[in-house]
Design a protein around this motif. Structure first.
Motif, PDB file in Angstrom:
ATOM      1  N   ARG A   1       5.960   2.185   4.689  1.00 30.34           N
ATOM      2  CA  ARG A   1       5.768   0.678   3.726  1.00 30.34           C
ATOM      3  C   ARG A   1       4.256   0.584   4.011  1.00 30.34           C
ATOM      4  O   ARG A   1       3.465   0.709   4.646  1.00 30.34           O
ATOM      5  N   LEU A   2       4.325   0.756   2.119  1.00 29.12           N
ATOM      6  CA  LEU A   2       2.503   0.931   2.055  1.00 29.12           C
ATOM      7  C   LEU A   2       2.422  -0.387   1.866  1.00 29.12           C
ATOM      8  O   LEU A   2       3.148  -1.459   1.008  1.00 29.12           O
ATOM      9  N   THR A   3       0.673  -1.422   2.585  1.00 26.73           N
ATOM     10  CA  THR A   3       0.349  -2.639   2.133  1.00 26.73           C
ATOM     11  C   THR A   3      -0.617  -1.997   1.344  1.00 26.73           C
ATOM     12  O   THR A   3      -1.361  -1.265   1.502  1.00 26.73           O
ATOM     13  N   ALA A   4      -0.745  -3.514   0.286  1.00 28.02           N
ATOM     14  CA  ALA A   4      -1.696  -2.932  -0.551  1.00 28.02           C
ATOM     15  C   ALA A   4      -2.677  -3.974   0.076  1.00 28.02           C
ATOM     16  O   ALA A   4      -2.610  -4.741   0.429  1.00 28.02           O
ATOM     17  N   PRO A   5      -3.829  -2.953   0.391  1.00 31.69           N
ATOM     18  CA  PRO A   5      -5.667  -3.379   0.582  1.00 31.69           C
ATOM     19  C   PRO A   5      -5.633  -3.847  -0.876  1.00 31.69           C
ATOM     20  O   PRO A   5      -5.683  -4.693  -1.470  1.00 31.69           O
ATOM     21  N   LYS A   6      -7.182  -5.200  -0.214  1.00 35.77           N
ATOM     22  CA  LYS A   6      -7.662  -5.658  -1.472  1.00 35.77           C
ATOM     23  C   LYS A   6      -8.147  -5.400  -2.628  1.00 35.77           C
ATOM     24  O   LYS A   6      -8.093  -5.330  -3.008  1.00 35.77           O
ATOM     25  N   LYS A   7      -8.957  -4.279  -1.692  1.00 30.17           N
ATOM     26  CA  LYS A   7      -9.431  -3.469  -2.704  1.00 30.17           C
ATOM     27  C   LYS A   7      -9.373  -1.829  -2.418  1.00 30.17           C
ATOM     28  O   LYS A   7      -8.765  -1.036  -1.465  1.00 30.17           O
ATOM     29  N   GLY A   8      -8.935  -1.218  -3.420  1.00 32.23           N
ATOM     30  CA  GLY A   8      -8.810   0.230  -3.510  1.00 32.23           C
ATOM     31  C   GLY A   8      -7.108   0.693  -3.391  1.00 32.23           C
ATOM     32  O   GLY A   8      -6.810  -0.064  -3.629  1.00 32.23           O
ATOM     33  N   ALA A   9      -7.265   1.515  -2.602  1.00 33.14           N
ATOM     34  CA  ALA A   9      -5.585   2.206  -2.520  1.00 33.14           C
ATOM     35  C   ALA A   9      -5.485   1.705  -1.041  1.00 33.14           C
ATOM     36  O   ALA A   9      -6.165   2.314  -0.111  1.00 33.14           O
ATOM     37  N   ALA A  10      -4.047   2.169  -0.560  1.00 32.23           N
ATOM     38  CA  ALA A  10      -3.483   2.403   0.550  1.00 32.23           C
ATOM     39  C   ALA A  10      -3.012   3.805   0.464  1.00 32.23           C
ATOM     40  O   ALA A  10      -2.819   4.605  -0.601  1.00 32.23           O
ATOM     41  N   THR A  11      -3.254   4.283   1.344  1.00 32.16           N
ATOM     42  CA  THR A  11      -3.307   5.963   1.806  1.00 32.16           C
ATOM     43  C   THR A  11      -2.861   6.749   2.886  1.00 32.16           C
ATOM     44  O   THR A  11      -2.583   5.760   3.699  1.00 32.16           O
TER      45      THR A  11
END
Length: 161
Positions: free
Chosen positions: A51-61
């Motif tokens: 499960r990836l969680t969206a960061p405030k900026k940029g990408a989850a990697t």
């Protein structure tokens, strides 16, 4: 199946239910920016549930790698509405100048993105809620390490033939 995604109707694919019968015992692990071993001994085939969680900026990697430094990096950019798989450093690629590539799939996921990845000796398949992506890879050794800036927990299952 057909699903609505970003105002469009798209085809959704998922692994065959029979894949569940191939799963070995689950291991729940914590990922970090430092590479962590997936298995004590490298395995040719496994399933990774993330499960990836969206960061405030940029990408989850997150990155799958081996001790030889070969790797595949995955990124979800919620703002751009994309999931990418970067195989430019995945292993053997001298057979074609076009093979090292970053592939991109659109996704309307927001907040978090649930993924199932099927990894074997020469392919990685990623299944999201509204996309599926397959890439060939030719590493010199199995990808047995994971590092991340977008996940804290994941589950890995060895796949037994």
């Amino acid at each position: 199946s057909l699903v609505r995604s970003g105002g469009a109707v798209v085809l959704r694919s998922a692994p065959s239910p029979e894949m569940l019968a191939l799963r070995g015992p689950a291991a729940k692990l914590r990922a970090s920016s430092k590479p962590a071993k997936l298995f004590a001994e490298p395995r040719q085939a496994y399933e990774l549930v993330v499960r990836l969680t969206a960061p405030k900026k940029g990408a989850a990697t997150f990155t799958l790698a081996n001790e030889a430094g070969e790797q595949v990096t995955f990124a979800w950019d919620r703002a751009a509405g994309t999931f990418t798989m970067d195989r430019t450093a995945s292993g053997s690629s001298g057979f074609s100048k076009d093979f090292p590539a970053v592939t991109v799939a659109p996704t309307a996921a927001s907040g978090s993105l649930d993924l199932r990845l099927l990894v074997d000796a020469c392919s990685i398949e990623a299944f999201g809620p509204d996309f599926a992506m397959t890439n060939l890879v030719f590493p010199s050794a199995p990808y047995n390490l994971i590092s991340s800036s977008g996940i804290s927990n994941f589950t890995v299952y060895p796949l037994n033939p």
